[in-house]
Design an enzyme around this catalytic site. Structure first.
Site, short mmCIF file in Angstrom:
data_model
loop_
_atom_site.label_atom_id
_atom_site.label_comp_id
_atom_site.label_asym_id
_atom_site.label_seq_id
_atom_site.Cartn_x
_atom_site.Cartn_y
_atom_site.Cartn_z
N GLN A 1 -18.49 -77.02 -106.84
CA GLN A 1 -17.46 -77.90 -107.25
C GLN A 1 -18.04 -79.43 -106.52
OE1 GLN A 1 -14.97 -78.08 -108.82
NE2 GLN A 1 -14.32 -75.60 -109.12
N CYS B 1 -16.84 -102.16 -110.63
CA CYS B 1 -17.84 -101.68 -110.45
C CYS B 1 -18.83 -102.64 -111.67
CB CYS B 1 -18.19 -100.22 -111.12
SG CYS B 1 -19.59 -99.75 -111.72
N CYS C 1 -23.09 -96.34 -106.97
CA CYS C 1 -21.90 -95.91 -107.59
C CYS C 1 -20.94 -95.79 -106.91
CB CYS C 1 -22.44 -94.82 -108.42
SG CYS C 1 -21.01 -93.66 -109.13
N CYS D 1 -10.31 -77.01 -115.39
CA CYS D 1 -10.95 -78.51 -115.47
C CYS D 1 -10.80 -78.97 -116.81
CB CYS D 1 -12.35 -78.60 -115.25
SG CYS D 1 -13.39 -77.54 -115.99
N CYS E 1 -16.64 -93.77 -115.39
CA CYS E 1 -15.23 -94.01 -114.82
C CYS E 1 -14.38 -94.50 -116.18
CB CYS E 1 -15.27 -94.67 -113.78
SG CYS E 1 -16.11 -94.19 -112.19
N GLU F 1 -20.13 -63.51 -112.94
CA GLU F 1 -20.69 -64.85 -113.32
C GLU F 1 -21.94 -64.60 -114.14
OE1 GLU F 1 -20.17 -68.28 -112.59
OE2 GLU F 1 -22.37 -68.58 -113.53
N1 SAH Z 1 -15.37 -70.53 -109.44
C1 SAH Z 1 -16.57 -71.38 -109.42
C2 SAH Z 1 -17.26 -71.72 -110.46
C3 SAH Z 1 -16.36 -72.47 -111.57
S1 SAH Z 1 -17.45 -73.28 -112.82
C4 SAH Z 1 -16.34 -72.35 -108.47
O1 SAH Z 1 -15.04 -72.62 -108.11
O2 SAH Z 1 -17.40 -73.00 -107.82
C5 SAH Z 1 -17.35 -72.09 -114.27
C6 SAH Z 1 -18.56 -70.98 -113.87
O3 SAH Z 1 -18.50 -70.15 -115.18
C7 SAH Z 1 -19.94 -71.57 -113.91
O4 SAH Z 1 -20.53 -71.00 -112.79
C8 SAH Z 1 -20.64 -71.09 -115.09
O5 SAH Z 1 -22.02 -70.51 -114.61
C9 SAH Z 1 -19.90 -69.75 -115.44
N2 SAH Z 1 -19.72 -69.36 -116.63
C10 SAH Z 1 -19.91 -70.08 -117.74
N3 SAH Z 1 -19.74 -69.20 -118.92
C11 SAH Z 1 -19.46 -68.06 -118.40
C12 SAH Z 1 -19.42 -66.73 -119.11
N4 SAH Z 1 -19.23 -66.48 -120.41
N5 SAH Z 1 -19.10 -65.66 -118.25
C13 SAH Z 1 -19.20 -65.80 -116.92
N6 SAH Z 1 -19.41 -66.88 -116.26
C14 SAH Z 1 -19.60 -67.76 -117.19
#
Ligand code: SAH
Length: 391
Positions: free
Chosen positions: A221, A14, A97, A346, A23, A271
């Protein structure tokens, strides 16, 4: 064949590699990157259970479906767009990118040209003058839908209609355009106020046979190819019989719960982000899923409520942000005693911390599977199956 492609030793080549910082592993071939990630996960998790071989990508380029560019001018007053140099407000120009969806990069390049012809000034972080701050693009991998969010420092957008018209003419593939106003001194890209300028204000994409609506602020994601791999693995590890009540904690727009909904009796999702929960509820309707409920709450607080109600839960899918879960959530989980916990993470460092808590309180890790969701970078996703010891 795929293996040959990867072991060819080709590095991520890159032009802004030393400035961008996105990266961290581009000095390595893709095969070497996978070995590094495997080592990292093993060093943290092998004390709990077997770590299976990381699942990598066939083609580790241009996977990002969410692309952000910050706008500025260079010393010669040319409009540039790209990313912030690490720890500064200096913008490193990025035109192509290796990680991003190329359709998004092409749109951002056109927007730079349009700003010039419409004589729209970019925003200056230091002085607070100027208008145009960021562009955020989200692309649907299967649907082909494209959302462009224009982030401005003020709601007054001169020649807005002509600008949109010109952008759509150059890129008829764009399906929706939003204006977002962010007038604060903040590192957050999106501000509170938003207005749909064209289309429906969200995109849809298909994942594991279901369709998902994604709003500008909802988490989704960023690697759609590997997301299917990850979710299928998580659901396979849970080994569902059709009778379970499952909790999808940190559920975002409801993806994991809704994909699992055909294999269980009931899904409860929680959430924190309001827009994401609204998307999750719509997604349940959109996919005609009638056995799923979603709640807009902090996951830890919600878990305490479930504990107080003695709500039976058979399997918990948990997918917290990088900071991991918290003690409220984990302690309530231990008293609700689900038979299985599928932890999707993650960040292996906070995963290790949370697993250490759970293994002291009645759970055993059965298996960990790393999945490479972020080629080129030093991030790695891991899914871990845990089971209750006194089942
Ligand atoms: N499972 C989903 C999102 C994962 S990312 C997927 O795979 O797409 C993590 C998520 O946790 C985000 O949407 C974020 O808004 C949420 N989050 C962060 N802190 C939180 C909390 N204290 N309670 C509930 N959700 C939360």
């Amino acid at each position: 064949m795929a293996k040959e492609k990867r072991t060819s030793g080709k590095k991520f080549n890159c032009s802004v590699k030393n400035k961008c910082g996105g990266c961290q592993l581009q000095h390595l071939s893709y095969e070497e990157q996978l070995i590094e990630k495997q080592k990292q996960v093993e060093s943290l998790l092998k004390k709990f259970c077997k770590v299976e071989t990381i699942i990598g990508m066939e083609n580790p380029y241009h996977y990002r479906n969410k692309v952000h560019a910050v706008f500025d001018i260079d010393k010669r007053k040319n409009i540039i767009s790209g990313v912030y140099e690490a720890g500064s407000h200096r913008v490193v120009p990025v035109e192509n990118c290796l990680l991003e969806d190329q359709r998004a990069d092409a749109i951002i390049n056109s927007i730079r040209g349009l700003l010039r012809s419409f004589k729209i000034r970019t925003f200056d972080e230091d002085t607070g003058y100027g208008l145009f701050r960021h562009v955020l693009i989200r692309t649907g991998f299967k649907s082909g839908e494209i959302m462009v969010v224009l982030v401005l420092a003020s709601p007054i957008f001169p020649s807005k209609n002509n600008f949109i018209k010109a952008l759509r003419k150059l890129h008829p593939e764009i399906t929706t355009i939003e204006l977002n106003v962010n007038n604060r001194k903040t590192s957050m890209v999106l501000g509170e106020k938003e207005q749909v300028l064209y289309g429906k204000g969200f995109i849809e994409d298909a994942l594991c046979g279901k369709v998902f609506r994604i709003s500008p602020k909802s988490f989704y994601q960023i690697n759609p190819v590997q997301t299917e791999v990850l979710y299928n693995k998580a659901i396979e590890l849970a080994d569902l019989s059709g009778k379970e009540i499952i909790l999808d904690a940190y559920c975002g727009i409801g993806t994991i719960g809704l994909i699992a909904s055909d294999h269980v009796k009931k899904v409860i999702g929680v959430e924190l982000n309001r827009d994401a929960v609204r998307d999750a509820i719509n997604n349940a309707k959109r996919n005609k899923v009638s056995n799923a409920e979603f709640y807009n709450k902090d996951a830890g607080e919600f878990m305490l409520e479930l504990e107080a109600k003695k709500q039976p839960i058979d399997v918990v899918f948990m997918d917290p942000p990088r900071a991991g879960s918290d003690e409220r959530f984990l302690s309530a989980l231990c008293s609700l005693k689900p038979k299985k916990v599928v932890y999707i993470s993650c960040n292996p460092v906070t995963l290790e911390r949370d697993l250490s808590y759970l293994v002291k309180r009645g759970y055993k890790a059965e298996k960990a599977v790393p999945v490479d969701m972020f080629p080129g970078t030093n991030h790695v996703e891991t899914v871990v199956l845990m089971s209750r010891v006194d089942n």
